[in-house]
Write a protein that holds these residues in place. Structure first.
Motif, PDB file in Angstrom:
ATOM      1  N   MET A   1      51.545  25.603  41.170  1.00  0.00           N
ATOM      2  CA  MET A   1      50.700  26.255  42.162  1.00  0.00           C
ATOM      3  C   MET A   1      51.542  26.610  43.382  1.00  0.00           C
ATOM      4  O   MET A   1      52.246  25.775  43.933  1.00  0.00           O
ATOM      5  N   LYS A   2      51.471  27.864  43.804  1.00  0.00           N
ATOM      6  CA  LYS A   2      52.288  28.266  44.938  1.00  0.00           C
ATOM      7  C   LYS A   2      51.658  27.849  46.265  1.00  0.00           C
ATOM      8  O   LYS A   2      50.446  27.635  46.357  1.00  0.00           O
ATOM      9  N   PHE A   3      52.490  27.751  47.239  1.00  0.00           N
ATOM     10  CA  PHE A   3      52.107  27.322  48.582  1.00  0.00           C
ATOM     11  C   PHE A   3      51.168  28.341  49.217  1.00  0.00           C
ATOM     12  O   PHE A   3      51.394  29.544  49.151  1.00  0.00           O
ATOM     13  N   ASP A   4      50.119  27.867  49.890  1.00  0.00           N
ATOM     14  CA  ASP A   4      49.145  28.732  50.561  1.00  0.00           C
ATOM     15  C   ASP A   4      49.470  28.759  52.059  1.00  0.00           C
ATOM     16  O   ASP A   4      49.047  27.882  52.819  1.00  0.00           O
ATOM     17  N   LEU A   5      50.218  29.767  52.449  1.00  0.00           N
ATOM     18  CA  LEU A   5      50.657  29.885  53.839  1.00  0.00           C
ATOM     19  C   LEU A   5      49.477  30.072  54.791  1.00  0.00           C
ATOM     20  O   LEU A   5      49.465  29.501  55.888  1.00  0.00           O
ATOM     21  N   ASN A   6      48.481  30.828  54.392  1.00  0.00           N
ATOM     22  CA  ASN A   6      47.323  31.041  55.275  1.00  0.00           C
ATOM     23  C   ASN A   6      46.589  29.738  55.564  1.00  0.00           C
ATOM     24  O   ASN A   6      46.175  29.497  56.692  1.00  0.00           O
ATOM     25  N   LYS A   7      46.435  28.900  54.554  1.00  0.00           N
ATOM     26  CA  LYS A   7      45.785  27.601  54.739  1.00  0.00           C
ATOM     27  C   LYS A   7      46.611  26.733  55.699  1.00  0.00           C
ATOM     28  O   LYS A   7      46.066  26.083  56.594  1.00  0.00           O
ATOM     29  N   PRO A  72      61.953  35.460  53.107  1.00  0.00           N
ATOM     30  CA  PRO A  72      60.935  34.862  52.233  1.00  0.00           C
ATOM     31  C   PRO A  72      60.992  35.458  50.824  1.00  0.00           C
ATOM     32  O   PRO A  72      61.434  36.593  50.640  1.00  0.00           O
ATOM     33  N   PRO A  73      60.534  34.707  49.856  1.00  0.00           N
ATOM     34  CA  PRO A  73      60.527  35.220  48.484  1.00  0.00           C
ATOM     35  C   PRO A  73      59.452  36.294  48.309  1.00  0.00           C
ATOM     36  O   PRO A  73      58.494  36.358  49.087  1.00  0.00           O
ATOM     37  N   LEU A  74      59.614  37.111  47.305  1.00  0.00           N
ATOM     38  CA  LEU A  74      58.608  38.130  47.013  1.00  0.00           C
ATOM     39  C   LEU A  74      57.255  37.510  46.692  1.00  0.00           C
ATOM     40  O   LEU A  74      56.223  38.134  46.909  1.00  0.00           O
ATOM     41  N   SER A  75      57.261  36.271  46.203  1.00  0.00           N
ATOM     42  CA  SER A  75      56.007  35.591  45.852  1.00  0.00           C
ATOM     43  C   SER A  75      55.203  35.171  47.089  1.00  0.00           C
ATOM     44  O   SER A  75      54.025  34.841  46.984  1.00  0.00           O
ATOM     45  N   ALA A  76      55.816  35.185  48.268  1.00  0.00           N
ATOM     46  CA  ALA A  76      55.103  34.843  49.503  1.00  0.00           C
ATOM     47  C   ALA A  76      54.342  36.083  49.973  1.00  0.00           C
ATOM     48  O   ALA A  76      54.855  37.195  49.894  1.00  0.00           O
ATOM     49  N   GLU A  77      53.172  35.880  50.462  1.00  0.00           N
ATOM     50  CA  GLU A  77      52.353  37.008  50.913  1.00  0.00           C
ATOM     51  C   GLU A  77      52.585  37.246  52.402  1.00  0.00           C
ATOM     52  O   GLU A  77      51.676  37.126  53.225  1.00  0.00           O
ATOM     53  N   VAL A  78      53.848  37.589  52.727  1.00  0.00           N
ATOM     54  CA  VAL A  78      54.257  37.865  54.104  1.00  0.00           C
ATOM     55  C   VAL A  78      55.198  39.058  54.084  1.00  0.00           C
ATOM     56  O   VAL A  78      55.671  39.476  53.026  1.00  0.00           O
ATOM     57  N   ASP A  79      55.507  39.565  55.272  1.00  0.00           N
ATOM     58  CA  ASP A  79      56.507  40.622  55.369  1.00  0.00           C
ATOM     59  C   ASP A  79      57.842  40.075  54.901  1.00  0.00           C
ATOM     60  O   ASP A  79      58.246  38.978  55.308  1.00  0.00           O
ATOM     61  N   ILE A  80      58.515  40.819  54.081  1.00  0.00           N
ATOM     62  CA  ILE A  80      59.828  40.403  53.582  1.00  0.00           C
ATOM     63  C   ILE A  80      60.861  40.885  54.604  1.00  0.00           C
ATOM     64  O   ILE A  80      61.321  42.018  54.551  1.00  0.00           O
ATOM     65  N   VAL A  81      61.140  40.023  55.560  1.00  0.00           N
ATOM     66  CA  VAL A  81      62.057  40.353  56.656  1.00  0.00           C
ATOM     67  C   VAL A  81      63.094  39.240  56.778  1.00  0.00           C
ATOM     68  O   VAL A  81      62.834  38.097  56.399  1.00  0.00           O
ATOM     69  N   PRO A  82      64.265  39.555  57.308  1.00  0.00           N
ATOM     70  CA  PRO A  82      65.263  38.498  57.516  1.00  0.00           C
ATOM     71  C   PRO A  82      64.740  37.451  58.499  1.00  0.00           C
ATOM     72  O   PRO A  82      64.003  37.762  59.418  1.00  0.00           O
TER      73      PRO A  82
END
Length: 181
Positions: A1-7, A72-82
């Protein structure tokens, strides 16, 4: 199960929020953030020693994000920025909490976790001794590498709270909370 950043983020925005940010941690963003944090501390009438502690520890936390955060990895639901990172500075009755979070390649986390565990295991007296040893040992131009976690514990008198959440097979998320009272 992937990490839930929003939670995770929703859990960190408890209390009175003085500052919050998520995104790329750049030198311009650091300058802007520190200015906004000072304004927030002014607005909350934070004065004297506690203000200095909060500000100095925030600087250490932001420097850690700047120097050590990965894309961040592509699997993270965030902007992919350095250097993607999150920081929340909040006040909750009798204490301030600085929460940071960032993605790391899992292979790098064991060294960071060992550093935090080592710092958390030290007595107040040992922290001072190790801190001075690093200052003496390091090149004056190195920026005091290795001092960040020690400095946070030394200035706050509190242990660092951290959690490592697996994101996918290559990445994890490091959550760090520092309390100041």
């Amino acid at each position: 199960m992937k990490f839930d950043l929003n939670k995770w983020y929703l859990q960190k925005i408890n209390g009175e929020i003085i500052y919050k940010y998520s995104g790329s941690v750049t030198s311009d963003k650091i300058t802007e953030s520190l200015s906004l944090i000072e304004d927030g501390l002014d607005k909350n009438l934070v004065k004297g020693k506690i203000r200095k502690k909060v500000y100095n520890v925030v600087v250490e936390c932001i420097q850690n994000l700047y120097h050590y955060a990965d894309i961040p990895p592509l699997s993270a639901e965030v902007d992919i920025v350095p250097k993607y990172g999150l920081i929340v500075l909040s006040k909750d009755q009798s204490f301030f909490r600085i929460s940071t979070g960032n993605f790391f390649k899992t292979e790098r986390l064991s060294r960071i976790e060992e550093s935090i565990k080592m710092v958390n295991s030290l007595s107040d007296e040992d922290i001072v001794v190790v801190y001075r040893d690093i200052l003496v040992r390091d090149n004056p131009n190195s920026g005091g590498s290795g001092l960040g976690f020690l400095d946070m514990v030394r200035k706050t008198g509190n242990k660092l709270e951290y959690y490592i959440y697996p994101q996918d097979e290559k990445y994890s998320f490091l959550s760090l909370d520092v309390y100041i009272s």
